[in-house]
Design an enzyme around this catalytic site. Structure first.
Site, mmCIF file in Angstrom:
data_model
loop_
_atom_site.group_PDB
_atom_site.id
_atom_site.type_symbol
_atom_site.label_atom_id
_atom_site.label_comp_id
_atom_site.label_asym_id
_atom_site.label_seq_id
_atom_site.Cartn_x
_atom_site.Cartn_y
_atom_site.Cartn_z
ATOM 1 N N GLY A 144 0.839 -1.210 0.000
ATOM 2 C CA GLY A 144 0.000 0.000 0.000
ATOM 3 C C GLY A 144 0.867 1.250 0.000
ATOM 4 N N LYS A 145 2.011 1.164 -0.686
ATOM 5 C CA LYS A 145 2.922 2.311 -0.739
ATOM 6 C C LYS A 145 2.264 3.500 -1.421
ATOM 7 C CE LYS A 145 6.111 -0.145 -2.818
ATOM 8 N NZ LYS A 145 5.717 -1.543 -2.626
ATOM 9 N N GLY A 193 2.687 -1.997 -9.084
ATOM 10 C CA GLY A 193 1.283 -1.627 -9.241
ATOM 11 C C GLY A 193 0.864 -0.792 -8.049
ATOM 12 N N HIS A 194 0.596 0.479 -8.276
ATOM 13 C CA HIS A 194 0.139 1.340 -7.183
ATOM 14 C C HIS A 194 -1.334 1.597 -7.372
ATOM 15 C CE1 HIS A 194 4.197 2.259 -6.115
ATOM 16 N NE2 HIS A 194 4.456 2.795 -7.282
ATOM 17 N N GLN A 248 8.282 -2.373 -5.600
ATOM 18 C CA GLN A 248 8.538 -3.663 -4.950
ATOM 19 C C GLN A 248 8.869 -3.453 -3.464
ATOM 20 O OE1 GLN A 248 10.272 -3.209 -8.213
ATOM 21 N NE2 GLN A 248 8.254 -3.782 -8.903
HETATM 22 P P1 IMP Z 1 9.819 -9.324 -11.862
HETATM 23 O O1 IMP Z 1 10.051 -8.092 -11.065
HETATM 24 O O2 IMP Z 1 8.676 -9.194 -12.841
HETATM 25 O O3 IMP Z 1 11.066 -9.855 -12.492
HETATM 26 O O4 IMP Z 1 9.348 -10.485 -10.848
HETATM 27 C C1 IMP Z 1 10.215 -10.994 -9.850
HETATM 28 C C2 IMP Z 1 9.446 -11.276 -8.572
HETATM 29 O O5 IMP Z 1 9.068 -10.062 -7.969
HETATM 30 C C3 IMP Z 1 8.159 -12.079 -8.762
HETATM 31 O O6 IMP Z 1 7.970 -12.916 -7.648
HETATM 32 C C4 IMP Z 1 7.085 -10.998 -8.801
HETATM 33 O O7 IMP Z 1 5.819 -11.509 -8.455
HETATM 34 C C5 IMP Z 1 7.647 -10.035 -7.757
HETATM 35 N N1 IMP Z 1 7.192 -8.650 -7.969
HETATM 36 C C6 IMP Z 1 7.613 -7.778 -8.888
HETATM 37 N N2 IMP Z 1 6.995 -6.599 -8.747
HETATM 38 C C7 IMP Z 1 6.189 -6.713 -7.696
HETATM 39 C C8 IMP Z 1 5.322 -5.797 -7.026
HETATM 40 O O8 IMP Z 1 5.174 -4.621 -7.353
HETATM 41 N N3 IMP Z 1 4.664 -6.305 -5.956
HETATM 42 C C9 IMP Z 1 4.827 -7.577 -5.524
HETATM 43 N N4 IMP Z 1 5.630 -8.449 -6.107
HETATM 44 C C10 IMP Z 1 6.306 -8.021 -7.182
#
Ligand code: IMP
Length: 427
Positions: free
Chosen positions: A15-16, A40-41, A223
């Site tokens: 929830g950033k 995803g925000h 992330q």
């Molecule tokens: P990538 O960033 O698409 O390479 O994914 C690598 C890992 O990070 C995976 O487990 C994704 O589900 C997770 N991940 C990437 N971005 C997000 C985010 O914004 N929220 C939660 N998990 C994320």
């Protein structure tokens, strides 16, 4: 005037967006420093829901200048589409400034992300498939395409042909896929050149000048700590450094310029994609948390894996990031449970670990040791000060604070901007 870094304390989706939006009114510059449109925000403003993947979350505040730092990987199609989508909904926003050094996600990065995941089978990472990992790999391999390259066609072509020489071999011979034409990629990138040219600058210099001038700068991590390529649950991580220190490399500011580091932690735990998650609930409790919290990925729509609050996990991120404050989100989701379990330590093959264990193998074997706190049944969404919360909710917050070793300065009690309790000023 402060500069603040906002970082996810768990595995993302804390929830950033809401927390950064909370600061929004007072922020002059909102800077993304890592990740791409894998983020995803979700922002709820005036009852309207906005989901952004690449644009900095400060984009909806008219007085905030948004910046895409050098540490971000940019899909230019997504950038254009997100801006267009806002325009179509009647929201006028200034175009973000973009670092000339940010790397570009191209079509071949997206294709490679998907085929390598398929190739890994049950060892897959569960990536978002947006091409983020392959783009960062190319950056480190010195094969990347940067924003500045699209203003010099011969150079752009040369770099893309060079990259494809290798990628096409891989696609055809290892993954049995068709080769990708350099012309297609060059044309798709050049198509964006005129539109973004006025906004491409040396963002590092710009941000340092802004700090010198006393502007309030918010650095927004995408992330989260435990998805950090160096500090997260490797290899089940993203390919960049979302941790607070990543703001320095990903935006071009020195560590001495950062005043506050706010960790965002959900009042329980979620994770998307693969990787260890000691407290994952596979039963109806997990299902109930997922439904109550609306725990479906904002980027991929995947159901998120759910569990109770994991204190050693957040204690670790508080320590490594140097959180000055924690913002606890979604406390309202926990309303209605008689007892709320909190993971306070792990059992690893019969040995108690109060902190995260050293190795990946140990963490894969870790079982949560719970403490059971009293729950509450009152609707807390109208609470605006800490003392408005029922006693049990106050005790829950105070116990978490104790376990993670960092003060909690903000609490989310509902999705909208107003549904917030501030215990300390965040700026
Ligand atoms: P990538 O960033 O698409 O390479 O994914 C690598 C890992 O990070 C995976 O487990 C994704 O589900 C997770 N991940 C990437 N971005 C997000 C985010 O914004 N929220 C939660 N998990 C994320």
């Amino acid at each position: 005037m402060p500069s603040v870094v906002v970082v996810g304390a768990q595995w993302g989706d804390e929830g950033k967006g809401k927390a950064t939006d909370q600061l929004g009114e007072r922020v002059d510059l909102c800077v993304r420093y890592s990740g791409g449109n894998n983020a995803g925000h979700t922002l709820v403003v005036g009852g309207e829901k906005f989901v952004m993947h690449l644009l900095p979350s400060g984009i909806l505040n008219p007085r905030t200048t948004t910046v895409i730092g050098n540490g971000v990987v940019v899909d230019l199609d997504v950038l254009a589409a997100e801006l267009k989508q806002l325009e179509e909904r009647g929201v006028q926003v200034p175009h973000p400034l973009i670092s000339a050094n940010a790397h570009i996600i191209t079509e071949y990065h997206k294709v490679l992300d998907k085929v390598t995941e398929r190739f890994l089978g049950n060892r897959r990472i569960g990536t978002t498939g947006r091409g983020v990992g392959p783009t960062y790999s190319d950056k480190v391999n010195r094969l990347g395409i940067r924003i500045q390259d699209i203003f010099d066609e011969p150079i752009l072509r040369q770099k893309i042909e060079g990259a494809l020489e290798q990628k096409n071999q891989l696609l055809a011979k290892v993954y049995n896929r068709r080769a990708i034409e350099a012309d297609e990629i060059v044309a798709s990138l050049l198509a964006h050149a005129d539109a973004i040219r006025p906004y491409v600058i040396d963002t590092g210099r710009y941000l340092n000048d802004a700090l010198d001038a006393g502007k309030v700068v918010l650095f927004e991590g995408a992330q989260a700590h435990h998805l950090d390529v160096d500090h997260g649950t490797y290899p089940y991580v993203t390919s960049s450094n979302p941790i607070a220190a990543g703001a320095c490399t990903g935006a071009g500011v020195g560590p001495t310029r950062i005043d506050r580091i706010i960790g965002i932690a959900k009042a329980y735990t979620t994770r998307v994609g693969e990787g260890p998650f000691p407290g994952e609930l596979f039963d109806e409790e997990g299902e109930a948390l997922r439904e109550a919290g609306g725990e479906y990925g904002a980027t991929t729509g995947r159901p998120r894996r759910c569990g109770w609050f994991d204190a050693p996990l957040v204690e670790q991120s508080a320590k490594i990031n140097g959180f000055t404050d924690v913002f606890l989100t979604k406390l309202d989701v926990l309303t209605g449970w008689e007892k709320i379990p909190v993971c306070v330590a792990y059992d690893v093959d019969g040995v108690r670990h109060d902190k995260m264990p050293l190795t990946q193998s140990e963490f894969h074997h870790a079982k949560p040791i719970y403490e059971y706190l009293d729950g509450w049944t009152e609707d807390i969404s109208r609470a605006r000060s800490f003392t408005d919360l029922p006693d049990a909710a106050q005790r829950y917050v105070r116990r978490i604070e104790e376990l993670i070793g960092c003060r909690i300065s903000g609490i989310g009690v509902g999705p909208s901007r107003e549904e917030t309790i501030l215990l300390n000023d965040l700026l």
